[in-house]
Structure formats: structure tokens, C-alpha cells
Write a protein that holds these residues in place. Structure first.
Motif, PDB file in Angstrom:
ATOM      1  N   THR A   1       2.819   2.134   2.603  1.00  0.00           N
ATOM      2  CA  THR A   1       2.939   2.715   3.935  1.00  0.00           C
ATOM      3  C   THR A   1       3.973   1.964   4.766  1.00  0.00           C
ATOM      4  O   THR A   1       4.704   1.112   4.268  1.00  0.00           O
ATOM      5  CB  THR A   1       1.571   2.759   4.643  1.00  0.00           C
ATOM      6  OG1 THR A   1       1.676   3.593   5.795  1.00  0.00           O
ATOM      7  CG2 THR A   1       1.101   1.375   5.068  1.00  0.00           C
TER       8      THR A   1
ATOM      9  N   LEU B   1       0.820  -1.213   0.000  1.00  0.00           N
ATOM     10  CA  LEU B   1       0.000   0.000   0.000  1.00  0.00           C
ATOM     11  C   LEU B   1       0.857   1.267   0.000  1.00  0.00           C
ATOM     12  O   LEU B   1       0.330   2.377  -0.110  1.00  0.00           O
ATOM     13  CB  LEU B   1      -0.914   0.029   1.226  1.00  0.00           C
ATOM     14  CG  LEU B   1      -2.109  -0.917   1.257  1.00  0.00           C
ATOM     15  CD1 LEU B   1      -2.899  -0.724   2.542  1.00  0.00           C
ATOM     16  CD2 LEU B   1      -3.013  -0.716   0.043  1.00  0.00           C
TER      17      LEU B   1
ATOM     18  N   ALA C   1      -3.828  -4.791   5.997  1.00  0.00           N
ATOM     19  CA  ALA C   1      -3.799  -3.929   4.815  1.00  0.00           C
ATOM     20  C   ALA C   1      -5.203  -3.570   4.320  1.00  0.00           C
ATOM     21  O   ALA C   1      -5.494  -2.387   4.112  1.00  0.00           O
ATOM     22  CB  ALA C   1      -2.975  -4.579   3.708  1.00  0.00           C
ATOM     23  N   PRO C   2      -6.098  -4.539   4.106  1.00  0.00           N
ATOM     24  CA  PRO C   2      -7.441  -4.142   3.643  1.00  0.00           C
ATOM     25  C   PRO C   2      -8.210  -3.316   4.664  1.00  0.00           C
ATOM     26  O   PRO C   2      -8.994  -2.436   4.295  1.00  0.00           O
ATOM     27  CB  PRO C   2      -8.137  -5.480   3.356  1.00  0.00           C
ATOM     28  CG  PRO C   2      -7.340  -6.515   4.055  1.00  0.00           C
ATOM     29  CD  PRO C   2      -5.937  -6.001   4.090  1.00  0.00           C
TER      30      PRO C   2
ATOM     31  N   LYS D   1      -6.898   0.182   4.347  1.00  0.00           N
ATOM     32  CA  LYS D   1      -7.403   0.769   3.102  1.00  0.00           C
ATOM     33  C   LYS D   1      -8.843   1.247   3.279  1.00  0.00           C
ATOM     34  O   LYS D   1      -9.210   2.337   2.831  1.00  0.00           O
ATOM     35  CB  LYS D   1      -7.302  -0.259   1.974  1.00  0.00           C
ATOM     36  CG  LYS D   1      -7.535   0.303   0.591  1.00  0.00           C
ATOM     37  CD  LYS D   1      -7.231  -0.750  -0.474  1.00  0.00           C
ATOM     38  CE  LYS D   1      -7.422  -0.183  -1.879  1.00  0.00           C
ATOM     39  NZ  LYS D   1      -7.099  -1.201  -2.911  1.00  0.00           N
TER      40      LYS D   1
END
Length: 287
Positions: A49, A47, A269-270, A273
Motif C-alpha cells: 500500500t 503490504l 502496518a500490523p 492489516k
């Protein structure tokens, strides 16, 4: 860019603070937990980050975060995307060798904290700044992070960050929420008025439920706006929406560097997001 360049030159970031597996897990469970951690770090790096890995968060002994990262992460994630924590709650030899190992194996930044004094092993030096000074003499190339608490005496906190012997290139804050807006506003205003040049990364907690037991436990270590959070969950808000409210508040106050604590490892991660999308939409509605 490396971590410190993102803080000082970039357009801000929202990073994740992850907890390594507990040291008390049996070997099989520990291995599975580390696999999940590696996947989380990889997903967050994709992502774009950064990931912080804690050291003895909320008073629990955690696995040696650096040892596992060195042994198993491979080349899938650039070391500059990972910033380990180190507390003073180890032997001095361990702490200094930790910094040596970090630099020798490609890590560029460390967050060096005192650690909670009410639980676990005693501090080997009185304050995180004392350990940062010792590390700086051995590994001057490392960028070092300190700590500040917007819930404390704000002038005292900023005084500390302005001192030459703070030996820090950036700082993280204790977690805050949109229910702490006044304290955050005063802290940010004070740093600007007193021309603090150190970049800061403000913490936000990802509350997964309105569990009273969880709130009671966390309140030993963190400021918990339990009544307000319970009301938001009762009103039907999701954990993602609640977390996004805190991020939107910080953005409104001009805070661009943020980290989120307590993201679920399996879906870090999701989840991040989704939080960022919700925060962006919320911020647009505020304009």
C-alpha cells in the motif's frame, strides 16, 4: 503500479496518512520519531500500500517531510509508494522548490492543500488550486491531488472538482465515518450523476479511545461523531472494529480508494492489516 495508476486502473487501495514528527521535539526525540516513521512507511510498502505524509496537520508545525525522506529513506521503499502533502502555509519560494525537490528526487505525486486558516502561518495564496496551478507550470510531470469535503455543500464541492482550474489528477476527502453514511451516499451519488472523472480517496479516522479531551481538540479540525463513538467504545468495540465499520460502509457504497488517518506509527502496518481483515469479514456478513 504508481499511485495514480492504482487509483484509475487498479482494484482500489487502503492507504495510510502518517504525521511526521513535530518540529518542536528535541533533536534526540525527533530522530527517534523519524526512525519510527521510516519503519512505518517500509512496513506499509511491504503490504503493497501507499503512505501519505502530512504537512502541519491539526495546526501543529511538523518537520519538513520531504527533506527527511530524501535524506534517510534510501532505496528501501519505492518513491511511488509515498505521497507527501504540501500546504500553502509556507513562503511561495519554499512551496515551488518543494515541488522541484519532489520530482528531482523521484516522487511522482503530491497532495497540495490550502491548509487550515484558523491556526498557524497564513496562506501564501488563497487556495490550494492556486498553488497547484503554479506547480503545474514548473513540474508538469507531477500528479497533483486536491481536496473535497463531503460534510460541506455537496454541489459546491463537486462544482469545484469539475472546474478546469482545479488542476488536480485526483482528490482526497475530509475524514468520514459510518455515522456519516447519508452525507457520503449523497456525495458519491452526486459525483456519479455529474460524471466527475477525477478519482477520489476517502478518509477514515482511526479513533484510539473515547477520550472527551481528544474529541474536543479534534473537533476544531474534523467532524467528530463523538456521542456515537463514545457509545461504541462503551459497548466494548475496539478501535480496529470501529475503523473497520467505516471502511465496510464505504465499500458498500462503491468507494474503493480509502486512506486511514491516525494509525499508531509504531504499529502502522500490523494495525492496518488487522483493520482490513476485520473490514473484509464485516463486509461479508453484510452481503
Amino acid at each position: 503500479m504508481d499511485f495514480i495508476s492504482v487509483l484509475t486502473q487498479g482494484n482500489g487501495l487502503v492507504a495510510a496518512e502518517l504525521r511526521p514528527p513535530r518540529a518542536t521535539l528535541d533533536p534526540r526525540a525527533g530522530m527517534e520519531a523519524w526512525i519510527d516513521t521510516y519503519h512505518a512507511v517500509e512496513g506499509l510498502a511491504r503490504l503493497g500500500t501507499y503512505s501519505f505524509l502530512t504537512d502541519g496537520a491539526v495546526g501543529e508545525q511538523e518537520e519538513d517531510n520531504l527533506r527527511h525522506l530524501i535524506a534517510n529513506l534510501g532505496n528501501d521503499v519505492p518513491r511511488k509508494h509515498i505521497v507527501p502533502f504540501l500546504t500553502t502555509k509556507h513562503t511561495l519560494n519554499y512551496c515551488l522548490r518543494y515541488a522541484d525537490r519532489a520530482w528531482e528526487t523521484g516522487f511522482q505525486s503530491l497532495v497540495v492543500l490550502g491548509g487550515d486558516t484558523t491556526v498557524g502561518a497564513p496562506r501564501v495564496v488563497p487556495h490550494g488550486a492556486d498553488l497547484r496551478q503554479l506547480i503545474r507550470t514548473r513540474q508538469p510531470q507531477l500528479t497533483l491531488g486536491g481536496w473535497a469535503n463531503p460534510h460541506g455543500d455537496i454541489d459546491n464541492q463537486v462544482d469545484f472538482l469539475l472546474k478546469n482550474n482545479v488542476t488536480a489528477d485526483f482528490f482526497l476527502t475530509q475524514v468520514v465515518s459510518h455515522h456519516d453514511r447519508l452525507a457520503v451516499e449523497q456525495f458519491v451519488a452526486t459525483t456519479r450523476r455529474r460524471q466527475l472523472s477525477l478519482p477520489g480517496v476517502f478518509g477514515v479516522f482511526f479513533y484510539r479511545s473515547a477520550s472527551i479531551d481528544t474529541f474536543t481538540f479534534l473537533a476544531r479540525f474534523l467532524p467528530i461523531p463523538a456521542t456515537h463513538l463514545a457509545a461504541e467504545f462503551e459497548a466494548g468495540l475496539t478501535p480496529i472494529q470501529i475503523c473497520a465499520r467505516s471502511i465496510a460502509m464505504l465499500k458498500q457504497l462503491g468507494v474503493n480508494n480509502i486512506y486511514i488517518s491516525n494509525l499508531p506509527i509504531g504499529t502502522a502496518a500490523p494495525t492496518l492489516k488487522a483493520i482490513l481483515l476485520e473490514a473484509e469479514q464485516l463486509t461479508e456478513r453484510m452481503l
